[in-house]
Design a protein around this motif. Structure first.
Motif, PDB file in Angstrom:
ATOM      1  N   LYS A 120      40.077 -16.302  -7.365  1.00  9.12           N
ATOM      2  CA  LYS A 120      41.226 -17.082  -7.536  1.00  9.12           C
ATOM      3  C   LYS A 120      40.336 -17.570  -9.035  1.00  9.12           C
ATOM      4  O   LYS A 120      39.185 -17.367  -9.760  1.00  9.12           O
ATOM      5  CB  LYS A 120      41.277 -17.769  -7.514  1.00  9.12           C
ATOM      6  CG  LYS A 120      40.187 -18.834  -6.219  1.00  9.12           C
ATOM      7  CD  LYS A 120      40.650 -20.187  -5.706  1.00  9.12           C
ATOM      8  CE  LYS A 120      39.438 -20.743  -4.597  1.00  9.12           C
ATOM      9  NZ  LYS A 120      39.271 -21.951  -5.018  1.00  9.12           N
ATOM     10  N   VAL A 121      41.335 -17.927  -9.963  1.00  8.74           N
ATOM     11  CA  VAL A 121      41.270 -18.185 -11.351  1.00  8.74           C
ATOM     12  C   VAL A 121      40.448 -19.586 -11.452  1.00  8.74           C
ATOM     13  O   VAL A 121      40.164 -20.233 -10.793  1.00  8.74           O
ATOM     14  CB  VAL A 121      42.291 -19.057 -12.231  1.00  8.74           C
ATOM     15  CG1 VAL A 121      41.976 -19.674 -13.461  1.00  8.74           C
ATOM     16  CG2 VAL A 121      43.626 -17.937 -12.187  1.00  8.74           C
ATOM     17  N   GLY A 122      39.275 -19.083 -12.576  1.00  9.46           N
ATOM     18  CA  GLY A 122      38.094 -20.605 -11.508  1.00  9.46           C
ATOM     19  C   GLY A 122      36.698 -20.166 -12.617  1.00  9.46           C
ATOM     20  O   GLY A 122      36.760 -18.834 -13.071  1.00  9.46           O
ATOM     21  N   MET A 123      35.927 -21.116 -12.491  1.00 12.04           N
ATOM     22  CA  MET A 123      34.258 -20.362 -12.954  1.00 12.04           C
ATOM     23  C   MET A 123      33.441 -20.976 -11.795  1.00 12.04           C
ATOM     24  O   MET A 123      33.297 -21.657 -10.960  1.00 12.04           O
ATOM     25  CB  MET A 123      33.285 -21.336 -14.047  1.00 12.04           C
ATOM     26  CG  MET A 123      32.844 -20.419 -14.464  1.00 12.04           C
ATOM     27  SD  MET A 123      31.831 -21.794 -15.999  1.00 12.04           S
ATOM     28  CE  MET A 123      31.979 -23.106 -15.705  1.00 12.04           C
ATOM     29  N   GLN A 124      32.565 -19.542 -11.754  1.00 12.42           N
ATOM     30  CA  GLN A 124      31.390 -19.434 -10.691  1.00 12.42           C
ATOM     31  C   GLN A 124      30.234 -18.925 -10.702  1.00 12.42           C
ATOM     32  O   GLN A 124      30.582 -17.940 -11.240  1.00 12.42           O
ATOM     33  CB  GLN A 124      32.073 -18.701  -9.327  1.00 12.42           C
ATOM     34  CG  GLN A 124      33.375 -18.643  -8.377  1.00 12.42           C
ATOM     35  CD  GLN A 124      34.063 -17.496  -7.753  1.00 12.42           C
ATOM     36  OE1 GLN A 124      34.523 -16.738  -8.524  1.00 12.42           O
ATOM     37  NE2 GLN A 124      33.444 -17.671  -6.249  1.00 12.42           N
ATOM     38  N   ILE A 125      29.242 -19.539 -10.328  1.00  7.95           N
ATOM     39  CA  ILE A 125      27.855 -19.376 -11.170  1.00  7.95           C
ATOM     40  C   ILE A 125      26.955 -19.769  -9.560  1.00  7.95           C
ATOM     41  O   ILE A 125      26.720 -20.557  -9.291  1.00  7.95           O
ATOM     42  CB  ILE A 125      27.432 -21.128 -12.083  1.00  7.95           C
ATOM     43  CG1 ILE A 125      28.436 -20.631 -12.825  1.00  7.95           C
ATOM     44  CG2 ILE A 125      25.868 -20.715 -12.233  1.00  7.95           C
ATOM     45  CD1 ILE A 125      28.518 -21.977 -14.309  1.00  7.95           C
ATOM     46  N   TRP A 126      25.984 -18.121 -10.519  1.00 12.34           N
ATOM     47  CA  TRP A 126      25.425 -18.640  -9.020  1.00 12.34           C
ATOM     48  C   TRP A 126      23.743 -18.330 -10.197  1.00 12.34           C
ATOM     49  O   TRP A 126      23.695 -17.835 -10.806  1.00 12.34           O
ATOM     50  CB  TRP A 126      25.017 -16.917  -8.549  1.00 12.34           C
ATOM     51  CG  TRP A 126      26.219 -16.535  -7.515  1.00 12.34           C
ATOM     52  CD1 TRP A 126      26.242 -17.067  -6.385  1.00 12.34           C
ATOM     53  CD2 TRP A 126      27.573 -15.810  -8.235  1.00 12.34           C
ATOM     54  NE1 TRP A 126      27.760 -16.453  -5.608  1.00 12.34           N
ATOM     55  CE2 TRP A 126      28.414 -16.643  -7.091  1.00 12.34           C
ATOM     56  CE3 TRP A 126      27.893 -15.938  -9.289  1.00 12.34           C
ATOM     57  CZ2 TRP A 126      29.888 -15.712  -7.419  1.00 12.34           C
ATOM     58  CZ3 TRP A 126      28.945 -15.380  -9.643  1.00 12.34           C
ATOM     59  CH2 TRP A 126      30.017 -15.741  -8.314  1.00 12.34           C
ATOM     60  N   ARG A 127      22.474 -18.618  -8.776  1.00 10.32           N
ATOM     61  CA  ARG A 127      21.098 -18.568  -9.538  1.00 10.32           C
ATOM     62  C   ARG A 127      19.973 -17.744  -9.011  1.00 10.32           C
ATOM     63  O   ARG A 127      20.473 -17.231  -7.715  1.00 10.32           O
ATOM     64  CB  ARG A 127      20.443 -20.311  -9.530  1.00 10.32           C
ATOM     65  CG  ARG A 127      19.361 -19.641 -10.254  1.00 10.32           C
ATOM     66  CD  ARG A 127      18.045 -21.374 -10.514  1.00 10.32           C
ATOM     67  NE  ARG A 127      17.623 -21.745  -8.906  1.00 10.32           N
ATOM     68  CZ  ARG A 127      17.259 -23.569  -9.053  1.00 10.32           C
ATOM     69  NH1 ARG A 127      17.033 -23.805 -10.297  1.00 10.32           N
ATOM     70  NH2 ARG A 127      17.061 -23.583  -8.341  1.00 10.32           N
ATOM     71  N   ILE A 128      19.122 -16.999  -9.166  1.00 11.20           N
ATOM     72  CA  ILE A 128      18.439 -15.868  -9.328  1.00 11.20           C
ATOM     73  C   ILE A 128      17.249 -17.010  -8.420  1.00 11.20           C
ATOM     74  O   ILE A 128      16.827 -17.402  -9.171  1.00 11.20           O
ATOM     75  CB  ILE A 128      17.908 -15.158  -9.727  1.00 11.20           C
ATOM     76  CG1 ILE A 128      19.606 -13.587 -10.358  1.00 11.20           C
ATOM     77  CG2 ILE A 128      17.121 -14.238  -8.507  1.00 11.20           C
ATOM     78  CD1 ILE A 128      19.694 -13.558  -9.437  1.00 11.20           C
ATOM     79  N   ASN A 129      16.684 -16.719  -7.092  1.00  7.84           N
ATOM     80  CA  ASN A 129      16.066 -17.211  -6.355  1.00  7.84           C
ATOM     81  C   ASN A 129      15.392 -16.155  -5.570  1.00  7.84           C
ATOM     82  O   ASN A 129      16.173 -15.558  -4.604  1.00  7.84           O
ATOM     83  CB  ASN A 129      16.603 -18.354  -5.558  1.00  7.84           C
ATOM     84  CG  ASN A 129      15.127 -19.198  -4.682  1.00  7.84           C
ATOM     85  OD1 ASN A 129      13.945 -18.732  -5.226  1.00  7.84           O
ATOM     86  ND2 ASN A 129      15.099 -20.030  -3.848  1.00  7.84           N
ATOM     87  N   LYS A 130      13.841 -15.882  -5.426  1.00  5.22           N
ATOM     88  CA  LYS A 130      13.454 -14.586  -5.003  1.00  5.22           C
ATOM     89  C   LYS A 130      14.626 -13.557  -4.892  1.00  5.22           C
ATOM     90  O   LYS A 130      14.267 -12.745  -3.703  1.00  5.22           O
ATOM     91  CB  LYS A 130      12.768 -15.334  -4.104  1.00  5.22           C
ATOM     92  CG  LYS A 130      11.309 -16.052  -4.428  1.00  5.22           C
ATOM     93  CD  LYS A 130      10.866 -17.347  -3.319  1.00  5.22           C
ATOM     94  CE  LYS A 130      10.126 -18.346  -3.710  1.00  5.22           C
ATOM     95  NZ  LYS A 130       9.168 -18.033  -4.742  1.00  5.22           N
ATOM     96  N   PHE A 131      15.020 -12.594  -5.643  1.00  7.38           N
ATOM     97  CA  PHE A 131      15.368 -11.327  -5.184  1.00  7.38           C
ATOM     98  C   PHE A 131      16.277 -11.846  -5.048  1.00  7.38           C
ATOM     99  O   PHE A 131      17.652 -11.308  -4.434  1.00  7.38           O
ATOM    100  CB  PHE A 131      15.278 -10.451  -5.142  1.00  7.38           C
ATOM    101  CG  PHE A 131      13.230 -10.000  -5.651  1.00  7.38           C
ATOM    102  CD1 PHE A 131      13.067  -9.193  -6.440  1.00  7.38           C
ATOM    103  CD2 PHE A 131      12.572 -10.179  -5.108  1.00  7.38           C
ATOM    104  CE1 PHE A 131      12.539  -8.983  -7.159  1.00  7.38           C
ATOM    105  CE2 PHE A 131      11.445  -9.931  -5.703  1.00  7.38           C
ATOM    106  CZ  PHE A 131      10.759  -9.201  -6.623  1.00  7.38           C
ATOM    107  N   TYR A 135      15.126 -11.668 -14.244  1.00  9.68           N
ATOM    108  CA  TYR A 135      16.777 -11.216 -14.986  1.00  9.68           C
ATOM    109  C   TYR A 135      16.680  -9.832 -14.861  1.00  9.68           C
ATOM    110  O   TYR A 135      17.705  -9.155 -14.491  1.00  9.68           O
ATOM    111  CB  TYR A 135      16.047 -11.487 -16.078  1.00  9.68           C
ATOM    112  CG  TYR A 135      15.006 -11.203 -16.714  1.00  9.68           C
ATOM    113  CD1 TYR A 135      15.336  -9.395 -17.176  1.00  9.68           C
ATOM    114  CD2 TYR A 135      13.381 -11.105 -17.398  1.00  9.68           C
ATOM    115  CE1 TYR A 135      13.455  -8.344 -17.670  1.00  9.68           C
ATOM    116  CE2 TYR A 135      12.448 -10.969 -17.819  1.00  9.68           C
ATOM    117  CZ  TYR A 135      12.796  -9.370 -18.328  1.00  9.68           C
ATOM    118  OH  TYR A 135      11.512  -8.561 -18.477  1.00  9.68           O
ATOM    119  N   GLY A 136      15.653  -8.960 -14.297  1.00 12.25           N
ATOM    120  CA  GLY A 136      15.810  -7.680 -13.727  1.00 12.25           C
ATOM    121  C   GLY A 136      17.063  -7.868 -12.431  1.00 12.25           C
ATOM    122  O   GLY A 136      18.461  -7.457 -12.151  1.00 12.25           O
ATOM    123  N   THR A 137      16.786  -8.668 -11.637  1.00  7.97           N
ATOM    124  CA  THR A 137      18.079  -8.917 -10.249  1.00  7.97           C
ATOM    125  C   THR A 137      19.205  -9.059 -10.674  1.00  7.97           C
ATOM    126  O   THR A 137      20.121  -9.223 -10.326  1.00  7.97           O
ATOM    127  CB  THR A 137      16.943  -9.722  -9.518  1.00  7.97           C
ATOM    128  OG1 THR A 137      15.831  -9.384  -9.307  1.00  7.97           O
ATOM    129  CG2 THR A 137      18.152  -9.997  -8.711  1.00  7.97           C
TER     130      THR A 137
END
Length: 364
Positions: free
Chosen positions: A45-56, A106-108
């Protein structure tokens, strides 16, 4: 070109982003993407989602933290939208690299960005973003950006306020965009035309420069309140002079670091390159390196990298081979390493997805 290269602050740029363009990375199947718990509901659906990388691993970033990023981390942002009068969902997916983010992180992030793109049937426009060098599109998602030291590996979020290392936050911008950025803790970074937050853990100070604007004041006040809401014992005070005692333990210049990355690049010229395997092997060749970049040089059978010196666009022709597609971002990344502006935003889009910024930066 080698004589133009300056020493850079960011170590991560020396990576070749091997995970991003490798055959292994591109073998990520849609079934694998669908098995990633973090992608559940992504792009529905319309909107923004953000994820952070934590140990792969990919972890949801709390919505109340949207706009706040740690320089020690890497993130993935998906913006889902519809054009006016249309029902088709469209996507922009960004992987954001903190200036102190590790190669694993950043590779992940790059790898998982491709996985998310696969899940969404290769429909997103992909972007590489670097802290303090974000694209206008990325910045437009937030009322303000706050860049902070630390990250998941430092346990910064779990440090008690009493143990905080004092930090200096600069609040600056115009009515359209105000940004909160952590700057080196020294008086040389404090001026009369911006707002500053001196964060000493359980005690916060707000200094409004005599020529700061109203939006900077408003953002400074609201940012201090946001910080206090996470620290039960924290108190704040507004100060009117640099002679206030809160400035006494801030060094003048000794702790400050200058960065070549903050210097504008005035020596480079717009350039266009072609990535093609028509000869049987991948070849990276110059198409144009002066004047305004012309779209007439683009051909559907290949991939083209356009460096405007302000942005880096990767144009993927409809007839481009799988090998060319797989290596597009890697070649753009490695090319930028050799320039005076390695941190430019990179946008990868397929023929037919051209943005307004791409069209305005090129001629027919």
């Amino acid at each position: 070109m080698s004589g133009m290269i300056k020493a850079k602050k960011y170590d991560w740029k020396d990576s070749n982003l091997a995970m991003f363009g490798s055959d292994t990375e591109k073998q990520v199947k849609k079934e694998s993407a669908e098995s990633e718990p973090a992608w559940e509901g992504a792009g529905e659906k319309v909107g923004m989602q953000i994820w952070r990388i934590n140990k792969f691993k990919v972890e949801h970033w709390p919505k109340e933290e949207y706009g706040n990023f740690f320089n020690g981390d890497s993130y993935i942002l998906l913006n889902t939208y519809k054009d006016p009068g249309e029902d088709i969902l469209k996507y922009d997916v960004h992987f954001w690299i903190g200036s102190e983010s590790s190669q694993d992180e950043y590779g992940t992030a790059a790898y998982k960005t491709v996985e998310l793109d696969t899940l969404l049937d290769d429909r997103p426009v992909q972007h590489r973003e670097v802290a303090r060098n974000e694209s206008s599109l990325f910045k437009s998602y937030f009322k303000s950006l706050t860049l902070m030291d630390g990250g998941v590996d430092t346990g910064f979020n779990h440090v008690e306020p009493e143990q905080y290392k004092p930090r200096l936050l600069k609040v600056s911008g115009s009515s359209k965009k105000v940004q909160v950025t952590e700057v080196p803790f020294c008086m040389a970074n404090v001026t009369d035309d911006d707002v500053y937050i001196i964060d000493k853990g359980n005690k916060l100070y707000l200094f409004c420069g005599s020529t700061c604007n109203a939006m900077e004041k408003y953002k400074g006040i609201s940012r201090i309140q946001e910080i206090k809401n996470t620290r039960g014992k924290a108190t704040s005070e507004t100060v009117e002079s640099m002679g206030h005692r809160c400035f006494e333990d801030i060094p003048q210049t000794a702790s400050c670091e200058s960065s070549a990355d903050d210097e504008p690049d005035t020596t480079s010229v717009p350039s266009m390159f072609k990535l093609s395997d028509n000869s049987g092997q991948l070849e990276f060749s110059t198409v144009q390196n002066e004047g305004t970049l012309s779209r007439s040089n683009l051909s559907p059978e290949d991939v083209f990298i356009l460096d405007t010196t302000k942005d880096c666009f990767v144009w993927v022709g409809k007839g481009a081979s799988q090998q060319e597609k797989q290596n597009a971002m890697t070649y753009a990344h490695n090319y930028l390493k050799s320039t005076c502006h390695p941190l430019l935003p990179v946008t990868v889009f397929k023929q037919g997805q051209e943005s307004k910024s791409f069209m305005s930066a090129t001629t027919a």
